[in-house]
Design a protein around this motif. Structure first.
Motif, mmCIF file in Angstrom:
data_model
loop_
_atom_site.group_PDB
_atom_site.id
_atom_site.type_symbol
_atom_site.label_atom_id
_atom_site.label_comp_id
_atom_site.label_asym_id
_atom_site.label_seq_id
_atom_site.Cartn_x
_atom_site.Cartn_y
_atom_site.Cartn_z
ATOM 1 N N PHE A 54 -7.314 6.021 -2.458
ATOM 2 C CA PHE A 54 -7.141 5.224 -1.242
ATOM 3 C C PHE A 54 -8.189 5.499 -0.167
ATOM 4 C CE2 PHE A 54 -3.045 5.448 -3.346
ATOM 5 C CZ PHE A 54 -2.700 4.105 -3.404
ATOM 6 N N LEU A 61 0.833 -1.207 0.000
ATOM 7 C CA LEU A 61 0.000 0.000 0.000
ATOM 8 C C LEU A 61 0.865 1.253 0.000
ATOM 9 C CD1 LEU A 61 -2.756 1.519 0.484
ATOM 10 C CD2 LEU A 61 -2.274 1.254 2.914
ATOM 11 N N ARG A 69 -4.292 -1.263 -3.012
ATOM 12 C CA ARG A 69 -5.070 -0.065 -2.667
ATOM 13 C C ARG A 69 -5.641 -0.165 -1.255
ATOM 14 N NH1 ARG A 69 -10.408 1.743 -3.983
ATOM 15 N NH2 ARG A 69 -10.813 -0.285 -4.902
ATOM 16 N N THR A 70 -5.678 -1.364 -0.719
ATOM 17 C CA THR A 70 -6.201 -1.587 0.633
ATOM 18 C C THR A 70 -5.242 -2.483 1.387
ATOM 19 O OG1 THR A 70 -7.455 -3.525 -0.106
ATOM 20 C CG2 THR A 70 -8.592 -1.390 -0.136
ATOM 21 N N LYS A 121 -1.881 2.461 9.752
ATOM 22 C CA LYS A 121 -2.048 2.704 8.321
ATOM 23 C C LYS A 121 -2.081 4.197 8.023
ATOM 24 C CE LYS A 121 -5.486 2.031 4.650
ATOM 25 N NZ LYS A 121 -6.785 1.384 4.310
ATOM 26 N N GLU A 129 -4.918 -4.370 5.588
ATOM 27 C CA GLU A 129 -5.381 -4.453 6.971
ATOM 28 C C GLU A 129 -4.413 -3.696 7.855
ATOM 29 O OE1 GLU A 129 -6.235 -7.762 10.480
ATOM 30 O OE2 GLU A 129 -5.689 -8.389 8.457
#
Length: 308
Positions: A130, A17, A299-300, A55, A302
Motif C-alpha cells: 500500500f 482499501l 490498493r489505492t 486515509k 482518494e
C-alpha cells in the motif's frame, strides 16, 4: 462543523482499501469485517478537525485492530484440526488488472505471509503493498520509524526469498488451463492432468475437521495428485444434484462445487509457467460461508481532506 454523516462518508469512501489491509493481515474475510466494524465504532468518536490525513489515520486504526485479532488467535490456530488455509475471497476477474494487488491477495502469498511475525506481516502489507511510509506505519504497530524500517527489511527479504510467482497472471490463459484441468479430471484423463501439473505440485486440503475430505490433507507429486483428483471427481459426479462452476478467488482461478444450493468446496489453483504448482481445497464450512458475495478490494483510494 462536521456534518452528521461525515464520519460515515469518509469511512465508506475508504472501505475497500481498509478491508483489503485487514484481509491481507488476517487472511480471513469474516475477521476483517469484524475489524472494520470495531474500527468504525472508534472512528465515529473521533473529532474530525484533528485528523490531518483520513486515509493514514484509518489505516492505522484498522491495522491496530487487525494485529489485536492476529495475536489473540495463536491458541486457536494451535488447536485447529489439520492444515489451515486462508478464507477464500470471491473477486471479479478484473481484480487481476492491478498486478501488485492480485499477487498480494493470492492464496500463495497469504500462506507465505503466515510465516512472518504479526508485526512483520503488518509492516510488509502496509509498506510493500500500500506504499505507506515508515513513520505512518510506526503509529499502527507501536514501533519507532527506525524499528519499522528494520522490520520491513526483514519481511521483504523473507518474502522475496520464498515467493514462487513467475510474472503477472494471464487471466485468459489460466481460464483456458482451468477448463482443460476440469475436463481431464472429469473424464479420468491422467495424461491430460499430468501435462497440467508441475512435477512437484503441492495439494493442501483444509476441512478444519468439520467436513469429509480426502484422506491425505497434504500431498506432493504430480502422479499422486492426479490419481486423487480423478478419484475425487468420480465420487463427486456420482452424487445427485451436483454442479461445478469456475470462479475467481484471491485473483486465482478457482472451482466451486455445489450440491443443490449448498457450496461444498472451493478449489483454488495456483499457476506458474503454465503449470499448476499448488492446489488449495477448502472444505471447512465456516470458511465457505464467507464466500457469499463478490468482494471489492482496492490498493489505492482518494483520501478525503479533513474539514473543520
Amino acid at each position: 462543523m462536521n456534518s452528521p454523516n461525515e464520519h460515515a462518508e469518509r469511512f465508506t469512501l475508504l472501505r475497500p482499501l481498509l478491508f483489503t489491509i485487514a484481509y491481507e493481515i488476517l487472511g480471513s474475510a469474516t475477521e476483517s469485517d469484524d475489524v472494520l466494524q470495531e474500527s468504525y465504532l472508534r472512528w465515529a468518536e473521533v473529532e474530525l478537525s484533528a485528523v490531518r490525513d483520513t486515509k493514514s489515520y484509518l489505516a492505522q486504526v484498522v491495522t491496530r485492530q487487525a494485529l489485536n485479532v492476529l495475536r489473540s488467535r495463536t491458541r486457536r490456530r494451535e488447536e485447529y484440526v489439520g492444515p489451515w488455509l486462508p478464507e477464500p475471497l470471491l473477486l471479479a476477474p478484473d481484480a487481476a488488472a492491478d498486478v501488485v494487488l492480485a499477487e498480494s491477495v493470492s492464496m500463495g502469498m497469504l500462506i507465505l505471509l503466515e510465516t512472518l511475525t504479526p508485526e512483520e506481516r503488518a509492516v510488509f502489507v502496509l509498506h510493500e503493498v500500500f506504499g505507506f511510509e515508515h513513520d505512518e506505519i510506526a503509529g499502527a504497530v507501536g514501533k519507532s520509524a527506525s524499528a519499522v524500517r528494520q522490520l520491513a527489511y526483514r519481511a521483504r527479504g523473507h518474502v522475496h526469498a520464498r515467493r514462487n510467482r513467475f510474472g503477472p497472471v494471464d487471466t485468459a490463459r489460466t481460464g483456458e488451463l482451468t477448463d482443460r484441468f476440469l475436463n481431464a479430471a472429469a473424464t479420468g484423463d491422467l495424461d491430460g492432468l499430468l501435462a497440467l501439473l508441475a512435477p512437484d505440485v503441492h495439494w493442501t486440503t483444509d476441512s478444519g475437521g468439520k467436513a469429509f475430505a480426502v484422506r491425505e490433507l497434504l500431498m506432493t507429486g504430480a502422479t499422486r495428485v492426479a490419481v486423487m483428483l480423478v478419484t475425487l471427481m468420480k465420487a463427486i459426479h456420482r452424487l445427485p444434484d451436483t454442479r461445478i462452476e469456475q470462479v475467481h478467488c484471491n485473483s486465482d482461478p478457482a472451482v466451486a462445487i455445489y450440491r443443490g444450493e449448498r457450496l461444498e468446496a472451493v478449489v483454488v489453483l495456483e499457476f506458474a509457467g503454465g503449470k499448476i504448482i499448488n492446489g488449495y481445497g477448502i472444505r471447512n464450512p465456516d470458511k465457505l460461508a464467507a464466500l457469499g458475495v463478490t468482494r471489492v478490494i482496492s490498493r489505492t483510494a482518494e483520501s478525503p481532506d479533513a474539514r473543520g
